[in-house]
Design a protein around this motif. Structure first.
Motif, short mmCIF file in Angstrom:
data_model
loop_
_atom_site.label_atom_id
_atom_site.label_comp_id
_atom_site.label_asym_id
_atom_site.label_seq_id
_atom_site.Cartn_x
_atom_site.Cartn_y
_atom_site.Cartn_z
N VAL A 76 0.84 -1.19 0.00
CA VAL A 76 0.00 0.00 0.00
C VAL A 76 0.88 1.25 0.00
CG1 VAL A 76 -1.89 -1.18 1.16
CG2 VAL A 76 -0.18 0.03 2.53
N ALA A 77 0.26 2.40 -0.14
CA ALA A 77 1.00 3.66 -0.22
C ALA A 77 1.22 4.25 1.17
CB ALA A 77 0.24 4.65 -1.10
N THR A 78 2.06 5.29 1.22
CA THR A 78 2.27 6.09 2.42
C THR A 78 2.05 7.55 2.05
OG1 THR A 78 3.92 4.53 3.28
CG2 THR A 78 3.92 6.74 4.22
N THR A 79 1.13 8.22 2.75
CA THR A 79 0.76 9.61 2.46
C THR A 79 1.19 10.48 3.62
OG1 THR A 79 -1.17 8.83 1.20
CG2 THR A 79 -1.13 11.15 1.83
N LEU A 80 1.94 11.54 3.32
CA LEU A 80 2.51 12.41 4.35
C LEU A 80 2.41 13.87 3.94
CD1 LEU A 80 5.80 10.35 4.81
CD2 LEU A 80 3.89 10.37 6.42
N ARG A 81 2.32 14.75 4.93
CA ARG A 81 2.40 16.20 4.70
C ARG A 81 3.66 16.73 5.40
NH1 ARG A 81 -2.13 18.76 3.17
NH2 ARG A 81 -0.61 20.21 2.29
N ALA A 82 4.33 17.67 4.75
CA ALA A 82 5.49 18.35 5.34
C ALA A 82 5.64 19.69 4.65
CB ALA A 82 6.75 17.51 5.18
N TYR A 83 6.13 20.69 5.40
CA TYR A 83 6.12 22.07 4.91
C TYR A 83 7.55 22.62 4.90
CZ TYR A 83 1.29 21.23 6.06
OH TYR A 83 0.04 20.68 6.13
N PRO A 84 8.17 22.74 3.73
CA PRO A 84 9.53 23.27 3.67
C PRO A 84 9.60 24.71 4.17
CG PRO A 84 8.92 22.21 1.60
CD PRO A 84 7.66 22.34 2.41
N ALA A 85 10.58 24.99 5.03
CA ALA A 85 10.86 26.35 5.47
C ALA A 85 11.74 27.03 4.43
CB ALA A 85 11.53 26.33 6.84
N PRO A 86 11.79 28.37 4.42
CA PRO A 86 12.68 29.06 3.48
C PRO A 86 14.11 28.55 3.60
CG PRO A 86 11.21 30.62 4.54
CD PRO A 86 10.99 29.31 5.24
N GLY A 87 14.71 28.25 2.46
CA GLY A 87 16.08 27.77 2.44
C GLY A 87 16.23 26.27 2.55
N GLU A 88 15.15 25.55 2.87
CA GLU A 88 15.24 24.10 2.96
C GLU A 88 15.08 23.47 1.58
OE1 GLU A 88 13.77 22.66 7.36
OE2 GLU A 88 12.24 22.87 5.79
N GLU A 89 15.71 22.31 1.38
CA GLU A 89 15.52 21.56 0.15
C GLU A 89 15.27 20.10 0.48
OE1 GLU A 89 18.85 21.11 -2.45
OE2 GLU A 89 20.31 21.16 -0.84
N TRP A 90 14.63 19.43 -0.46
CA TRP A 90 14.34 18.01 -0.31
C TRP A 90 15.58 17.20 -0.67
CZ3 TRP A 90 9.86 16.31 1.79
CH2 TRP A 90 8.76 17.18 1.78
N ILE A 91 15.91 16.21 0.17
CA ILE A 91 17.07 15.36 -0.05
C ILE A 91 16.65 13.90 0.10
CG2 ILE A 91 19.37 14.69 0.77
CD1 ILE A 91 19.39 17.42 -0.47
N LEU A 92 17.04 13.06 -0.85
CA LEU A 92 16.90 11.62 -0.74
C LEU A 92 18.21 11.04 -0.25
CD1 LEU A 92 15.05 10.22 -3.90
CD2 LEU A 92 14.42 9.82 -1.52
N GLU A 93 18.15 10.20 0.77
CA GLU A 93 19.34 9.50 1.26
C GLU A 93 19.14 8.02 1.01
OE1 GLU A 93 19.56 10.75 5.31
OE2 GLU A 93 20.35 12.74 4.78
N LEU A 94 20.04 7.44 0.17
CA LEU A 94 19.85 6.08 -0.33
C LEU A 94 20.85 5.13 0.31
CD1 LEU A 94 19.53 6.89 -4.15
CD2 LEU A 94 17.72 6.78 -2.44
N PRO A 95 20.46 3.85 0.48
CA PRO A 95 21.42 2.87 0.96
C PRO A 95 22.44 2.52 -0.11
CG PRO A 95 19.37 1.79 0.37
CD PRO A 95 19.13 3.28 0.24
N GLU A 96 23.55 1.96 0.32
CA GLU A 96 24.60 1.59 -0.62
C GLU A 96 24.06 0.61 -1.65
OE1 GLU A 96 29.13 -0.30 -0.64
OE2 GLU A 96 28.06 0.07 1.26
N GLY A 97 24.34 0.89 -2.92
CA GLY A 97 23.90 0.03 -4.01
C GLY A 97 22.58 0.42 -4.64
N ALA A 98 21.84 1.32 -3.99
CA ALA A 98 20.57 1.77 -4.56
C ALA A 98 20.80 2.93 -5.53
CB ALA A 98 19.61 2.20 -3.46
N ALA A 99 19.91 3.07 -6.48
CA ALA A 99 20.01 4.14 -7.47
C ALA A 99 18.65 4.77 -7.67
CB ALA A 99 20.53 3.58 -8.80
N ALA A 100 18.67 6.06 -7.99
CA ALA A 100 17.43 6.81 -8.17
C ALA A 100 17.43 7.55 -9.49
CB ALA A 100 17.23 7.80 -7.03
N SER A 101 16.27 7.54 -10.13
CA SER A 101 16.00 8.45 -11.24
C SER A 101 15.03 9.52 -10.73
CB SER A 101 15.37 7.72 -12.43
OG SER A 101 16.28 6.78 -12.96
#
Length: 464
Positions: free
Chosen positions: A431-456
């Motif tokens: 199933v899915a996971t639905t979340l709300r979050a509110y970036p503050a000024p100057g914040e950016e979204w970052i993905l942190e991946l385990p070793e061996g994982a890849a993202a597009s």
């Protein structure tokens, strides 16, 4: 707020919204409160999504029905308010959750009408124009509160068909503390026949997977299942929003579902639902009150599409939220999820984004990225390749807040959508996971991946 004309493109408006937290790829009015999706339907070649709506403020009060529609689940038009509380009518206190169906060629809404803040709901019927934009509200009541002292609360009608007959159900609470479903026969949309209490949390499978004091927003649909061919039967999914006393848009128990079968009672001819398993329908704390539309194809069989509500509010699980004062200042609250496709695989509910939303993919920003990956404020990320922990965080310098944490197994994929303040995470076979979050000024979204994982990573863009 003045109603928009029926041809106003909703998503195009959101691209110029002044609030950076306002989602651009999930249609909703620019201002006002929204919650439960209602009246989700596919009629005359268009998908219609109605929703509980207060056009006057960002607070949950005097609920109307808002309305958007689309020919393709990608380009959306916003329409005028569909239903309004009628002074002196059975919906004077609000037009609450309900459905829309094609009743002999006439679009028809059946919804919970309430006369006061402490009143019982009744099923109110309204008839619509062929394009579902204009509605006639005459206050017709199709079903009132059952004359059963055990039934203490009733709400949220839902229609379904079985063996060529039309039925309805409503969520309920009982004097003994159990949640329940009430069953109705609906030969005539204007007059429903009450058949009695249909299912309760006295059922051990229901008690285990869908515990509540009231089952809200009940849904029942046929879904494709990899087990159908084995036993020759059909798989049905029943879904509830799990209301507890004291809930104030917190909904600690969230949304649950039961997977089972429908058979016909040989004595009464009425359907019998037999649950065999169940679980949580979304793993996020910000998901509630989904509605599912049943679609039928002569060649592909049943298909079920779900929309859910993601509310604003205080942060949960370490995420920064918005105070009521901040919500009031922004002037809007609530957003609906992407449309989601339901299926059952290996006996478990699987929730996937509708394939049509791939049309929002814009430039490919990263391919095969590893380690720490920057993600824009409107993005889709596809992660695969290794087992380990994936985190999505909001970061500025040394400050960070973790929005999502999930374990990945080899062979799985995670598909993450970021739309300003709305995050949807889809996992292979789950199933899915639905979340709300509110970036503050100057914040950016970052993905942190385990070793061996890849993202597009793609930036999301509105279709031209």
């Amino acid at each position: 707020m003045t109603d928009l004309i029926s041809s106003t493109p909703s998503l195009a408006m959101t691209a110029i919204h002044p609030d950076p937290a306002f989602p651009r790829f999930h249609p909703r009015p620019a201002q006002g409160w929204i919650n439960d999706p209602n009246g989700v339907s596919y009629i005359n070649g268009r998908y219609h999504v109605f929703f509980q709506y207060n056009p006057e403020s960002a607070r949950h009060h005097r609920i109307h029905w808002g309305h958007v529609s689309s020919p393709d689940l990608v380009t959306w038009d916003e329409h005028p308010v569909a239903l309004r509380p009628q002074d002196g009518g059975p919906d004077e206190y609000g037009c609450w959750t309900g459905v829309v169906t094609d009743d002999g060629g006439v679009p028809t809404a059946a919804y919970s009408g309430v006369t006061s803040g402490h009143g019982h709901s009744q099923v109110v019927i309204s008839r619509g124009s062929a394009d579902l934009v204009t509605w006639e509200q005459i206050g017709h009541v199709a079903a009132s509160m059952p004359a059963d002292p055990l039934v203490t609360a009733v709400r949220d009608p839902f229609l379904f068909r079985f063996n060529g007959k039309r039925y309805a159900m409503q969520g309920a609470g009982l004097a003994n503390g159990h949640a329940a479903l009430l069953l109705y026969s609906v030969e005539d949309m204007s007059s429903w026949k009450y058949e009695g209490i249909w299912l309760t949390t006295e059922n051990p499978v229901a008690a285990s997977h869908t515990p509540a004091e009231i089952w809200e927003c009940p849904q029942l649909v046929r879904v494709p299942s990899d087990g159908d061919a084995e036993d020759g039967g059909e798989t049905w999914v029943m879904m509830f929003s799990l209301w507890l006393s004291g809930d104030d848009h917190e909904h600690a128990n969230g949304v649950g579902h039961l997977i089972g079968s429908l058979t016909e009672d040989p004595q009464t001819g009425l359907p019998i639902f037999t649950p065999r398993s169940g679980g949580s329908s979304d793993l996020g704390r910000d998901f509630y009150a989904p509605q599912i539309v049943q679609l039928e194809s002569p060649t592909a069989g049943p298909k079920a599409l779900l929309w859910g509500w993601a509310n604003e509010g205080p942060g949960r699980d370490g995420r920064r939220g918005r105070t009521q004062e901040e919500i009031d200042a922004a002037g809007w609250a609530g957003v609906l999820t992407h449309p989601r496709v339901l299926s059952v695989e290996k006996g478990e509910l699987v929730v996937s984004p509708a394939p049509e939303v791939e049309a929002y993919r814009g430039p490919l920003l990263a391919e095969g990225a590893a380690g720490t990956v920057s993600v824009p404020a409107f993005a889709e990320a596809l992660i695969s390749g290794a087992s380990g922990e994936v985190q999505l965080v909001l970061a500025s310098g040394t400050e960070r807040q973790v929005v999502f944490t999930g374990q990945m197994s080899r062979g799985e994929e995670l598909r993450i959508f970021v739309d300003a303040s709305l995050v949807e995470v889809y996992r292979t076979g789950s199933v899915a996971t639905t979340l709300r979050a509110y970036p503050a000024p100057g914040e950016e979204w970052i993905l942190e991946l385990p070793e061996g994982a890849a993202a597009s990573v793609w930036e999301l863009r509105l279709p031209e």
